[in-house]
Design an enzyme around this catalytic site. Structure first.
Site, PDB file in Angstrom:
ATOM      1  N   GLU A 168       0.791  -1.229   0.000  1.00  0.00           N
ATOM      2  CA  GLU A 168       0.000   0.000   0.000  1.00  0.00           C
ATOM      3  C   GLU A 168       0.828   1.285   0.000  1.00  0.00           C
ATOM      4  O   GLU A 168       0.820   2.050   0.976  1.00  0.00           O
ATOM      5  CB  GLU A 168      -0.962   0.010   1.200  1.00  0.00           C
ATOM      6  CG  GLU A 168      -1.887  -1.189   1.239  1.00  0.00           C
ATOM      7  CD  GLU A 168      -2.976  -1.081   2.303  1.00  0.00           C
ATOM      8  OE1 GLU A 168      -2.889  -0.183   3.151  1.00  0.00           O
ATOM      9  OE2 GLU A 168      -3.913  -1.884   2.273  1.00  0.00           O
ATOM     10  N   GLU A 346      -5.467  -8.559   0.915  1.00  0.00           N
ATOM     11  CA  GLU A 346      -6.133  -8.251   2.190  1.00  0.00           C
ATOM     12  C   GLU A 346      -7.599  -7.973   1.925  1.00  0.00           C
ATOM     13  O   GLU A 346      -7.936  -7.240   1.002  1.00  0.00           O
ATOM     14  CB  GLU A 346      -5.563  -6.983   2.861  1.00  0.00           C
ATOM     15  CG  GLU A 346      -4.190  -7.127   3.424  1.00  0.00           C
ATOM     16  CD  GLU A 346      -3.661  -5.827   4.042  1.00  0.00           C
ATOM     17  OE1 GLU A 346      -4.472  -4.964   4.452  1.00  0.00           O
ATOM     18  OE2 GLU A 346      -2.433  -5.677   4.084  1.00  0.00           O
TER      19      GLU A 346
END
Ligand code: FCB
Length: 458
Positions: A168, A346
């Site tokens: 991320e 995720e």
């Protein structure tokens, strides 16, 4: 919903995910250097409940029993991250062998239990010594990252199933240097965009260095993607949705997959755009063996900012539960970009989990969240998107960054006073989903009770 494992391709990988700073603790042991999160947590007001990751889930000492929990779920794979400051305490030069040994034991322990290791090199815990030189705003950090990547790749590459460079980069640039919510807590868009560029450069350099050192593991990157929807047909809302998409998603997708920054955003950012040197974009576009997608929620945009749709169901993070966003996102990625195989690296939800009188955690909402989102993945696969795996965030309740320990995402409940791990109903559901004979999954309603093996208090 009658979803079962057989709705996914036979070689589809199911797993659970964690990250180093969120679970390990032992921040001052065995030669680990300080990370920017150690510093940040000690600054007053940064973490809602005033806590730190010093102990977290004490995974550094409990990793063997934690691997037993993972094995007990019956998953195929475990996604974890390595703490750079354990391996290079100052982020450069000398290697701390004990740090590498820890991850080597972890990887060997996974393999011994038949679980495939999916590693991430950087899940935000930058060595503080590099932050002292500017952190990701300093272009040199990209070079340091590639050196660190090579250290890990040459030591563990023969045993990993997958290696992601960054988790991320939106969070470690814009959320950290522009919105100020994560370490190092700055609020400067120009610095944030420089950080984002250097993160992407570090990623590209790492891929090249790893490949040049003969590392054979599939290599990729993990992005958090947050699909945006205009609240109305109003052109002003539509324009804002496009800009929100540029800010969160396209600023990373476009350079990685197309070798260019989005022109509309480049114009919008004006003087704040990063300096690009010749060759940078080619480096950033280095081919990916996979793209990891983290999905939690969507944004609904209006000209005056994001809104929560009426009657939206939300999690304890106040994030809307919107599984359709995941299938829309995956289908859109396939439509708009040249893509490598995708992984959902995720997906999960925080709820106000409490132990009830029977000592258990009946987290029906989390089970529903996982079922509906798995269903969205299955739909995208049916629509022709090449998705190869799905990882639940998270294995166990852990340090949720600026929220401290106040948000629980785990399949296992962590009792922070005793470090006991407790199977939530969602963990039992996941195990059943993965391992049930014939793989039929019952509906997530009262039958869950019968599934949950009353008295099984592992
Ligand atoms: C993601 C992070 C992960 C966790 C979840 C809830 O953005 O990668 O560490 O905090 O959100």
């Amino acid at each position: 919903m009658n979803l079962s494992r057989t709705d996914f391709p036979p070689d589809f990988t199911f797993g659970v995910a964690t990250s180093s700073y969120q679970i390990e603790g032992a921040t001052q042991e065995d030669g680990r250097g300080q990370s920017i999160w150690d510093t940040f947590c000690h600054q007053p007001g940064r973490i809602r409940d005033g806590t730190t990751g010093e102990v977290a889930c004490d995974h550094y000492h409990r990793w063997e029993s934690d691997l037993d929990l993972i094995a007990g779920l019956g998953v195929d794979a475990y996604r974890f991250s390595l703490a750079w400051p354990r391996i290079q305490p100052l982020g450069v030069g000398a290697v701390n062998e004990k740090g590498l040994d820890f991850y080597e034991c972890l990887v060997d322990g996974l393999l011994a239990r038949g679980i495939r290791p999916y590693a991430t090199l950087y899940h935000w815990d930058l060595p503080q010594a590099l932050q002292d030189q500017g952190g990701w705003v300093n272009r040199d950090t990209a070079e340091r990252f590639a050196e660190y990547a090579a250290l890990v790749g040459t030591r563990l590459g023969d045993r990993l199933t997958s290696l992601a460079t960054l988790n991320e980069p939106w969070c470690s640039s814009l959320l950290s240097y522009h919105l100020g919510a994560h370490a190092p807590g700055l609020k400067d868009r120009r610095l944030a965009l420089a950080a984002a560029h250097h993160l992407l450069l570090g990623h590209g350099l790492a891929l090249r260095t790893l490949r040049a050192s003969g590392v054979q593991v599939p290599l990729g990157i993990v992005l958090n993607l947050n699909p945006t929807y205009a609240a109305t047909e109003d052109p002003a809302d539509q324009a804002r949705a496009l800009a929100d998409d540029g800010y969160s998603n396209r600023w990373f997708l476009d350079p990685l997959l197309r070798g260019e920054y989005p022109a509309d955003m480049w114009k919008l950012y004006g003087q704040d755009v990063p300096e690009i040197r010749p060759g940078d974009l080619e480096l950033i576009r280095e081919p990916l063996d996979f793209l990891g997608v983290n999905y939690y929620t969507r944004t609904v945009s209006t000209a005056s900012g994001p809104v929560m749709p009426e009657e939206a169901e939300v999690t304890h993070m106040d994030w809307e539960v919107y599984p359709q966003g995941l299938s829309d996102l995956l289908v859109r990625l396939k439509r708009e970009y040249p893509l490598p195989p995708l992984l959902i690296a995720e997906n999960g939800a925080a709820y106000l989990d409490e132990r009830t009188a029977d000592g258990q955690v009946h987290d029906l909402e989390r089970t529903r969240y996982l079922q509906t989102h798995l269903n969205a993945v299955a739909q995208a696969i049916q629509a022709g998107v090449d998705v190869r795996g799905y990882f639940v965030w998270s294995l166990l309740d852990n340090f949720e960054w600026a929220y401290g320990y106040s948000r629980r995402f785990g399949l296992f409940y962590t009792d922070y006073a005793t470090q006991e791990r407790l199977w939530k109903d969602s963990a039992r559901w996941y195990r059943h989903f993965l391992n049930a004979p014939g793989n039929a999954t019952p509906s997530p309603t009262p039958e869950l009770e019968t599934l949950s093996e009353k008295g099984d208090s592992r």
